[in-house]
Design a protein around this motif. Structure first.
Motif, PDB file in Angstrom:
ATOM      1  N   TRP A  92       0.845  -1.215   0.000  1.00 33.41           N
ATOM      2  CA  TRP A  92       0.000   0.000   0.000  1.00 33.41           C
ATOM      3  C   TRP A  92       0.878   1.261   0.000  1.00 33.41           C
ATOM      4  N   LEU A  93       1.954   1.229   0.792  1.00 33.54           N
ATOM      5  CA  LEU A  93       2.880   2.372   0.792  1.00 33.54           C
ATOM      6  C   LEU A  93       3.462   2.583  -0.600  1.00 33.54           C
ATOM      7  N   GLU A  94       3.953   1.510  -1.208  1.00 40.47           N
ATOM      8  CA  GLU A  94       4.610   1.614  -2.521  1.00 40.47           C
ATOM      9  C   GLU A  94       3.634   2.093  -3.599  1.00 40.47           C
ATOM     10  N   ALA A 230       5.514  -1.824  14.950  1.00 40.86           N
ATOM     11  CA  ALA A 230       4.800  -3.097  15.081  1.00 40.86           C
ATOM     12  C   ALA A 230       3.341  -3.003  14.647  1.00 40.86           C
ATOM     13  N   GLU A 231       3.175  -2.610  13.389  1.00 41.92           N
ATOM     14  CA  GLU A 231       1.827  -2.425  12.846  1.00 41.92           C
ATOM     15  C   GLU A 231       1.346  -3.686  12.130  1.00 41.92           C
ATOM     16  N   ASN A 232       2.280  -4.316  11.401  1.00 46.50           N
ATOM     17  CA  ASN A 232       1.889  -5.349  10.441  1.00 46.50           C
ATOM     18  C   ASN A 232       2.916  -6.484  10.543  1.00 46.50           C
ATOM     19  N   THR A 317      -6.422   8.867  13.967  1.00 44.88           N
ATOM     20  CA  THR A 317      -7.105   8.428  12.744  1.00 44.88           C
ATOM     21  C   THR A 317      -6.162   7.724  11.773  1.00 44.88           C
ATOM     22  N   ASP A 318      -4.887   8.124  11.749  1.00 41.81           N
ATOM     23  CA  ASP A 318      -3.941   7.569  10.773  1.00 41.81           C
ATOM     24  C   ASP A 318      -4.441   7.658   9.331  1.00 41.81           C
ATOM     25  N   VAL A 319      -5.191   8.688   8.993  1.00 39.16           N
ATOM     26  CA  VAL A 319      -5.467   8.935   7.567  1.00 39.16           C
ATOM     27  C   VAL A 319      -4.130   9.075   6.851  1.00 39.16           C
TER      28      VAL A 319
HETATM   29  N1  GUN Z   1       4.439   2.746   8.244  1.00 35.28           N
HETATM   30  C1  GUN Z   1       5.340   3.483   7.573  1.00 35.28           C
HETATM   31  N2  GUN Z   1       4.759   4.479   6.893  1.00 35.28           N
HETATM   32  C2  GUN Z   1       3.446   4.377   7.129  1.00 35.28           C
HETATM   33  C3  GUN Z   1       2.311   5.130   6.700  1.00 35.28           C
HETATM   34  O1  GUN Z   1       2.407   6.104   5.960  1.00 35.28           O
HETATM   35  N3  GUN Z   1       1.108   4.706   7.171  1.00 35.28           N
HETATM   36  C4  GUN Z   1       0.971   3.644   7.996  1.00 35.28           C
HETATM   37  N4  GUN Z   1      -0.241   3.288   8.417  1.00 35.28           N
HETATM   38  N5  GUN Z   1       2.013   2.916   8.402  1.00 35.28           N
HETATM   39  C5  GUN Z   1       3.234   3.277   7.976  1.00 35.28           C
END
Ligand code: GUN
Ligand code: ZN
Length: 430
Positions: A92-94, A230-232, A317-319
């Motif tokens: 999604w970032l790329e 540590a999001e994903n 929100t992390d929009v």
């Molecule tokens: N991790 C690194 N960059 C981002 C970003 O732009 N959004 C989110 N949700 N996670 C990230």
């Protein structure tokens, strides 16, 4: 002459942490049909009696008045790619985010983007934010300038990223350091601006760049550190590969001096007990982003373990991974993320995390997040219910928690009546 303003409404705020699941909490302060008194942009007190004629008066009776929301993690340039289909975090970032952030290298685009962004925050009842701009210095100046124009409390800083990103978004250690120093000296502590050292996330900075950020964090008192952690699960595996010496993802930040009481770490889903202890010891906190975590399929935050470990949790929100700038919708999604894990998050805890809890985590609770005398009058006035279904439900509520929970579950930005920054009305419906 003192500028005197009195707003009549149902006043709601918090005097402490209400706990995760306690409905009858003494930390809730509710004064229905009360006048909030404001002098020279700061809260001066409250009274049930109508103030005298030397007070400007606005009657919002029958409506809910709270501190403006604090969004502790949101990306200004990502308004352009909110609601983009089909990818988890790294692709999604790329695919979507990096091309959108490229546009902010142009000063005019950065300025337009910053003003649109802050206008929209206010239109959603958010009066303070901790913000990711882009790697470009102009994007930081644009945000701080727009915040001055809006009178808003803003924490932001140049995004640091010098590897594993497209060339058009890559900086280097020396250039980035010079940019940070210039921006800190121009903005940090000026009016309501505060600077955040902002490594995008561990993988996109070399150890040298992380070290540089840690050095500046120590050198400039009161600056923040803002990043993701540590999001994903793919992201966590990637960090383990490229930082083999680190005990954990969070440990990469610790090793470079990036954890202190002004560190804001978005997500924090895939942490372990030692990580949570480290967060508590350093005073760093987690910005929980429920709509983002659901949208990208990242995972479910374990709020109970963070709370038990004594780690602060704010809401964000992390929009544009998040699907709304509305903190009201974000409260409702936070409830659902806990429900999926069998936890009954109260409206109180959710609202606390978006107001006083966030302010405390940012060490700004003497200024924002409550209706306490002395705090800046950053406020939002809300309809208790918008539309026939919510109005029907509102009429049937029997106690305050039931009413506020229905408000946060059914409400959104359409409930907003007006938004105030330092005692000035900056947004009004219609
Ligand atoms: N991790 C690194 N960059 C981002 C970003 O732009 N959004 C989110 N949700 N996670 C990230
Ligand atoms: Zn983010």
């Amino acid at each position: 002459m003192t500028r005197r303003l009195a707003l009549r409404a149902d006043l709601l705020d918090f005097t402490g942490d209400p706990g995760l699941s306690t409905v009858d909490s003494p930390a809730v302060r509710f004064d229905p049909d009360c006048w909030l008194l404001i002098e020279d942009g700061r809260i001066a007190g409250r009274t049930r009696e109508q103030p005298g004629e030397d007070w400007d008066q606005r009657d919002f009776s029958g409506r809910l008045l709270m501190p403006g929301f604090i969004d502790t993690h949101v990306h200004c340039p990502q308004l352009d790619v909110i609601a983009s289909h089909g990818e988890a975090l790294l692709p999604w970032l790329e695919r979507y985010v990096f091309p959108a952030e490229h546009r902010f290298e142009e000063a005019a685009a950065a300025r337009d983007g910053a003003n649109r962004f802050l206008d929209l925050l206010l239109a959603h009842g958010t009066t303070s934010a901790v913000v990711f701009p882009t790697v470009h210095k102009v994007s930081v100046d644009a945000l701080f300038e727009a915040a001055v124009g809006h009178g808003m409390r803003l924490v932001t800083g140049k995004v640091l990223m010098n590897r594993f990103v497209p060339d058009y978004l890559s900086d280097d250690v020396e250039g980035a350091e010079a940019d940070c120093i210039e921006l800190i000296e121009r903005w940090h502590g000026k009016g309501r601006a505060a600077y955040a050292l902002t490594p995008r996330f561990a993988p996109t900075s070399t150890p040298e760049q992380l070290h540089m950020a840690g050095k500046l964090l120590a050198r400039y008192p009161g600056t923040y550190m803002h990043t993701h952690v540590a999001e994903n699960m793919d992201e966590v595996r990637w960090v383990a590969e490229i930082f083999p010496e680190a005990r954990s993802y969070l440990d990469v930040y610790a090793a470079h001096g990036l954890l202190n009481e002004r560190s804001v770490l978005a997500h924090g889903i895939w942490l372990d007990d030692a990580d949570r202890r480290l967060l508590a010891e350093t005073g760093a906190h987690v910005a929980h982003c429920p709509t983002s975590n659901l949208f990208l399929g990242s995972g479910l935050l374990d709020w109970v373990k963070l709370q038990d470990a004594g780690v602060g949790v704010s809401l964000a929100t992390d929009v544009g991974a998040g699907t709304t700038l509305s903190m009201v919708r974000t409260l409702a999604e936070a409830y659902k993320v806990q429900a999926l894990q069998g936890v009954k998050l109260t409206a109180w805890k959710a609202l606390y995390a978006a107001t006083l809890g966030a302010a405390r985590a940012l060490r700004l609770d003497s200024e924002i997040g409550s209706l306490e005398p002395g705090a800046t009058a950053d406020l939002a006035v809300w309809d208790w219910a918008h539309g026939p279904l919510a109005q029907h439900r509102d009429r049937l509520t029997r106690h305050l928690h039931e009413r506020v929970f229905a408000w946060m579950t059914l409400g959104d930005e359409r409930n907003l009546v007006s938004a105030w920054v330092a005692g000035t009305e900056r947004w009004a419906r219609g």
